[in-house]
Write an enzyme that holds these catalytic residues in place. Structure first.
Site, mmCIF file in Angstrom:
data_model
loop_
_atom_site.group_PDB
_atom_site.id
_atom_site.type_symbol
_atom_site.label_atom_id
_atom_site.label_comp_id
_atom_site.label_asym_id
_atom_site.label_seq_id
_atom_site.Cartn_x
_atom_site.Cartn_y
_atom_site.Cartn_z
ATOM 1 N N CYS A 277 0.805 -1.218 0.000
ATOM 2 C CA CYS A 277 0.000 0.000 0.000
ATOM 3 C C CYS A 277 0.843 1.276 0.000
ATOM 4 O O CYS A 277 0.307 2.385 0.094
ATOM 5 C CB CYS A 277 -0.948 0.010 1.199
ATOM 6 S SG CYS A 277 -2.077 -1.394 1.210
ATOM 7 N N LYS B 126 -8.396 -0.445 10.389
ATOM 8 C CA LYS B 126 -8.375 -1.472 9.359
ATOM 9 C C LYS B 126 -7.478 -2.602 9.846
ATOM 10 O O LYS B 126 -6.282 -2.407 10.081
ATOM 11 C CB LYS B 126 -7.834 -0.869 8.072
ATOM 12 C CG LYS B 126 -7.758 -1.860 6.931
ATOM 13 C CD LYS B 126 -7.400 -1.153 5.643
ATOM 14 C CE LYS B 126 -7.227 -2.130 4.512
ATOM 15 N NZ LYS B 126 -6.857 -1.457 3.271
ATOM 16 N N ARG C 76 -8.430 -9.059 -3.138
ATOM 17 C CA ARG C 76 -7.065 -9.041 -3.682
ATOM 18 C C ARG C 76 -7.013 -9.782 -5.010
ATOM 19 O O ARG C 76 -6.212 -9.454 -5.877
ATOM 20 C CB ARG C 76 -6.082 -9.606 -2.662
ATOM 21 C CG ARG C 76 -5.966 -8.636 -1.492
ATOM 22 C CD ARG C 76 -4.988 -9.062 -0.450
ATOM 23 N NE ARG C 76 -5.072 -8.143 0.679
ATOM 24 C CZ ARG C 76 -4.484 -8.329 1.847
ATOM 25 N NH1 ARG C 76 -3.740 -9.414 2.033
ATOM 26 N NH2 ARG C 76 -4.612 -7.453 2.812
ATOM 27 N N ARG D 183 0.688 -7.363 5.188
ATOM 28 C CA ARG D 183 0.406 -5.969 5.507
ATOM 29 C C ARG D 183 0.408 -5.706 7.012
ATOM 30 O O ARG D 183 -0.128 -4.700 7.471
ATOM 31 C CB ARG D 183 -0.949 -5.572 4.929
ATOM 32 C CG ARG D 183 -1.076 -5.716 3.416
ATOM 33 C CD ARG D 183 -2.096 -4.718 2.870
ATOM 34 N NE ARG D 183 -2.807 -5.152 1.679
ATOM 35 C CZ ARG D 183 -2.284 -5.212 0.454
ATOM 36 N NH1 ARG D 183 -1.026 -4.901 0.249
ATOM 37 N NH2 ARG D 183 -3.034 -5.596 -0.567
ATOM 38 N N GLU E 29 -6.076 4.565 17.180
ATOM 39 C CA GLU E 29 -6.015 4.865 15.739
ATOM 40 C C GLU E 29 -7.109 5.862 15.357
ATOM 41 O O GLU E 29 -6.866 6.813 14.621
ATOM 42 C CB GLU E 29 -6.192 3.584 14.909
ATOM 43 C CG GLU E 29 -4.967 2.682 14.853
ATOM 44 C CD GLU E 29 -3.884 3.194 13.901
ATOM 45 O OE1 GLU E 29 -4.076 4.251 13.270
ATOM 46 O OE2 GLU E 29 -2.830 2.530 13.797
ATOM 47 N N LYS F 185 -13.099 -1.836 9.491
ATOM 48 C CA LYS F 185 -13.042 -2.829 8.417
ATOM 49 C C LYS F 185 -12.202 -4.014 8.861
ATOM 50 O O LYS F 185 -11.120 -3.792 9.392
ATOM 51 C CB LYS F 185 -12.408 -2.139 7.207
ATOM 52 C CG LYS F 185 -12.134 -3.001 6.027
ATOM 53 C CD LYS F 185 -11.483 -2.161 4.968
ATOM 54 C CE LYS F 185 -10.999 -3.082 3.869
ATOM 55 N NZ LYS F 185 -10.050 -2.473 3.012
#
Ligand code: PBG
Length: 324
Positions: free
Chosen positions: A130, A195, A205, A217, A233, A248
């Protein structure tokens, strides 16, 4: 003798009463439909692990958007599959990139649609991460510049809202300041604030051809074991200027949706992701569950947990069901 527990039952005895006291409802306008845009003309390509969802070329968007409007679904979340990928994900911010073309097409053909764009590099990098890499590690700070450039290019093309999904630190404030400097103060940011590093993204993906070519990730997405971290966060994103906070995936994280709902007064979105969709479709195809009922119950539970907005591949199916 009337037992006290008889009381709730009295209100369940007919549909008018049930409807009168219903605490949570689903409306088509609360649903956001994700769309995968591919290069070429007149193309529609089924995604095997997401039955009912196609990758489509830009010229097919009008049909898709009209169908959504007809059903009362008014917002699309756009993902792009670029012609070419490279190390820096430069297709993400190209002024004539795939998503930028898609935004212009929707704004021209179906301006009633609200266009939300996913801001990330993973669909555009050849390594599938990302952000951009330094010594095979995603470098947070160099990625920020590319993300804000991407968000700006979406706004310039006419996006109504941008949704950064990369999970780099500081991206919300970076994007906010670049948008403001360029006179896009009115474009809100829906932040993928919480996330998780989740296996539920598998079918996506495949759809976006963006599985990381090495590693995973977990250095930038959250550990599914953590819930206090979700609040940290989210707090950072609120301080940086996020307008909507997203959680998510959704169903395995209903507790997180609830705790964000209780902690913050911003609108909360939940992303009912590709794997969650695939599970319902696969079991329904086998005849093991009633797909429609499970879909409705699932989406309702996400709303009950506290989400105002649900991003879901079920948006059209659900809206159809709501229309009866
Ligand atoms: C891009 C992005 C992903 C999803 C949305 N934006 C993939 C990922 O983080 O691996 C997943 C959505 C889904 O599974 O439906 N970073």
């Amino acid at each position: 003798m009337v037992f006290p527990e008889y009381r709730p039952r009295r209100m369940r005895q007919n549909e008018t009463f049930r409807s009168m006291i219903r605490e949570t409802r689903l409306h088509a306008e609360q649903l956001v439909y994700p769309v995968f845009i591919m290069p070429g003309k007149d193309r529609r390509e089924a995604i095997p692990s997401m039955p009912g969802i196609d990758r489509i070329s830009v010229d097919q968007l009008k049909k898709e958007a009209d169908e959504c409007l007809e059903l009362g679904v008014r917002s699309l979340l756009l993902f792009g599959l670029p012609e070419k990928k490279d190390g820096m994900g430069s297709g993400a911010h190209a002024s004539n990139g795939i998503v930028q073309q898609a935004i212009r097409e929707i704004k021209k053909e179906t301006p009633e649609i609200t266009v939300i764009t996913d801001v990330c590099l993973c669909e555009y990098t050849d390594h599938g991460h990302c952000g951009c890499l330094i010594n095979d590690e995603v470098d947070n700070d160099t990625t920020l510049e590319l993300l804000s450039r991407t968000a700006l290019s979406h706004a310039k093309a006419g996006a109504d809202m941008v949704a950064p999904s990369d999970m780099m630190d500081g991206r919300v404030s970076e994007i906010r300041s670049v948008l403001d400097e360029n006179d896009f103060q009115k474009v809100p940011i829906m932040s993928y604030a919480v996330k998780y590093a989740s296996a539920f993204y598998g079918p996506f993906r495949e759809a976006a051809d963006c599985a990381p070519s090495f590693g995973d990730r977990r250095s930038y997405q959250m550990d599914p074991a953590n819930s206090r971290e979700a609040l940290r966060e989210a707090t950072l994103d609120v301080e940086e200027g996020a307008d909507i906070l997203m959680v998510k995936p959704a169903v395995a994280y209903l507790d997180i949706i609830r705790s964000l709902r209780d902690e913050f007064d911003l609108p909360i979105a939940a992303y009912h992701v590709s794997g969650e969709y695939a599970m319902i479709k696969a079991a329904a195809e086998k005849g093991w569950i009633d797909g429609e009922k499970i879909m409705a119950e699932t989406l309702l539970s996400i709303r009950r947990a506290g989400a105002d907005i649900i991003i879901t591949y079920c948006a059209k199916d659900m809206a159809r069901l709501l229309q009866g």
